[in-house]
Design an enzyme around this catalytic site. Structure first.
Site, mmCIF file in Angstrom:
data_model
loop_
_atom_site.group_PDB
_atom_site.id
_atom_site.type_symbol
_atom_site.label_atom_id
_atom_site.label_comp_id
_atom_site.label_asym_id
_atom_site.label_seq_id
_atom_site.Cartn_x
_atom_site.Cartn_y
_atom_site.Cartn_z
ATOM 1 N N HIS A 43 0.856 -1.189 0.000
ATOM 2 C CA HIS A 43 0.000 0.000 0.000
ATOM 3 C C HIS A 43 0.886 1.232 0.000
ATOM 4 O O HIS A 43 2.099 1.111 0.188
ATOM 5 C CB HIS A 43 -0.876 0.003 1.269
ATOM 6 C CG HIS A 43 -0.028 0.136 2.496
ATOM 7 N ND1 HIS A 43 0.566 -0.957 3.100
ATOM 8 C CD2 HIS A 43 0.403 1.218 3.190
ATOM 9 C CE1 HIS A 43 1.300 -0.555 4.113
ATOM 10 N NE2 HIS A 43 1.223 0.771 4.201
ATOM 11 N N HIS A 114 6.020 6.219 -0.865
ATOM 12 C CA HIS A 114 6.738 4.977 -1.172
ATOM 13 C C HIS A 114 5.879 3.779 -0.817
ATOM 14 O O HIS A 114 4.897 3.896 -0.078
ATOM 15 C CB HIS A 114 8.046 4.905 -0.375
ATOM 16 C CG HIS A 114 7.819 4.796 1.101
ATOM 17 N ND1 HIS A 114 7.627 5.881 1.914
ATOM 18 C CD2 HIS A 114 7.727 3.706 1.907
ATOM 19 C CE1 HIS A 114 7.426 5.486 3.150
ATOM 20 N NE2 HIS A 114 7.474 4.164 3.185
HETATM 21 P P1 2AM Z 1 6.491 2.195 6.129
HETATM 22 O O1 2AM Z 1 5.880 1.376 5.052
HETATM 23 O O2 2AM Z 1 7.383 3.271 5.626
HETATM 24 O O3 2AM Z 1 7.125 1.376 7.223
HETATM 25 C C1 2AM Z 1 1.451 0.731 8.517
HETATM 26 O O4 2AM Z 1 2.368 0.346 9.471
HETATM 27 C C2 2AM Z 1 1.999 1.854 7.685
HETATM 28 O O5 2AM Z 1 2.276 2.957 8.531
HETATM 29 C C3 2AM Z 1 3.284 1.525 6.952
HETATM 30 O O6 2AM Z 1 3.167 1.948 5.617
HETATM 31 C C4 2AM Z 1 4.366 2.297 7.651
HETATM 32 O O7 2AM Z 1 5.273 2.932 6.818
HETATM 33 C C5 2AM Z 1 3.609 3.384 8.365
HETATM 34 N N1 2AM Z 1 4.215 3.638 9.675
HETATM 35 C C6 2AM Z 1 4.353 2.757 10.670
HETATM 36 N N2 2AM Z 1 4.944 3.335 11.737
HETATM 37 C C7 2AM Z 1 5.193 4.609 11.377
HETATM 38 C C8 2AM Z 1 5.786 5.734 12.045
HETATM 39 N N3 2AM Z 1 6.213 5.652 13.308
HETATM 40 N N4 2AM Z 1 5.872 6.889 11.367
HETATM 41 C C9 2AM Z 1 5.434 6.979 10.095
HETATM 42 N N5 2AM Z 1 4.858 5.964 9.424
HETATM 43 C C10 2AM Z 1 4.739 4.805 10.054
#
Ligand code: 2AM
Length: 167
Positions: A43, A114
């Site tokens: 996603h 991304h």
């Molecule tokens: P990521 O793909 O860059 O890890 C569900 O976990 C979504 O929320 C993921 O796409 C993740 O991004 C994002 N996510 C999880 N923890 C996060 C954080 N502390 N700050 C920003 N994005 C976060």
């Protein structure tokens, strides 16, 4: 009182694109590059909200429902960064501003759209030349709950927010 939920707003990817990404990943990365994200979990996060109470969820959901934006087209064409889409950047910026005003910590880092393909990478691997161009219309964004059970991360769509029809 119900437990807080780990929430985020994101764009769902069409399942055909999820499959193409997984095929591309399988042929372009070593098998031990990390923990591959399951196809149906791929996603594009717009705004991460963190652990959210039921009350705050209601407020955020209501604010999101008031956003008005036409649909847009997204093109994934690079393994490092994506073609800019004004609609995407605008939507993420509105959702992040609302989240911040509602007390959800937002990283001061600029938004870099991304799609995470691997987690827990053990070491840096060379980023392959992209050689793909996947274009698809985006007609809605989604509020997801992230949960972890039996060793598996699940993203459950809680609410869908359709965009205005393009005129
Ligand atoms: P990521 O793909 O860059 O890890 C569900 O976990 C979504 O929320 C993921 O796409 C993740 O991004 C994002 N996510 C999880 N923890 C996060 C954080 N502390 N700050 C920003 N994005 C976060």
């Amino acid at each position: 009182m119900s437990e807080p939920k780990r929430l985020f707003f994101a764009l769902e990817l069409p399942s055909a694109v999820q499959k193409q990404i997984v095929q591309w990943r399988a042929t372009h990365f070593p098998e031990d590059a990390g923990r591959p994200v399951a196809a149906d979990n791929l996603h594009l996060t717009l705004a991460f909200l963190g652990e959210v109470s039921a009350e705050k969820q209601r407020a955020l959901a209501a604010l999101a429902g008031r956003l008005r934006q036409p649909g847009f087209t997204l093109t994934l064409d690079d393994a490092g960064q994506w073609l800019r889409s004004r609609g995407l950047l605008q939507l993420a910026s509105m959702l992040r501003a609302q989240a911040a005003r509602s007390g959800c910590y937002q990283s001061p880092q600029p938004f870099h759209p991304h799609i995470t393909l691997w987690r827990d990478a053990r070491q840096a691997v060379p980023i392959p030349a992209p050689g793909f161009r996947w274009t698809f219309p985006v007609n809605e964004f989604v509020l997801y709950e992230s949960s972890f059970s039996r060793g598996r991360t699940r993203y459950t769509a809680l609410e869908r927010y359709p965009f205005d029809k393009e005129s």
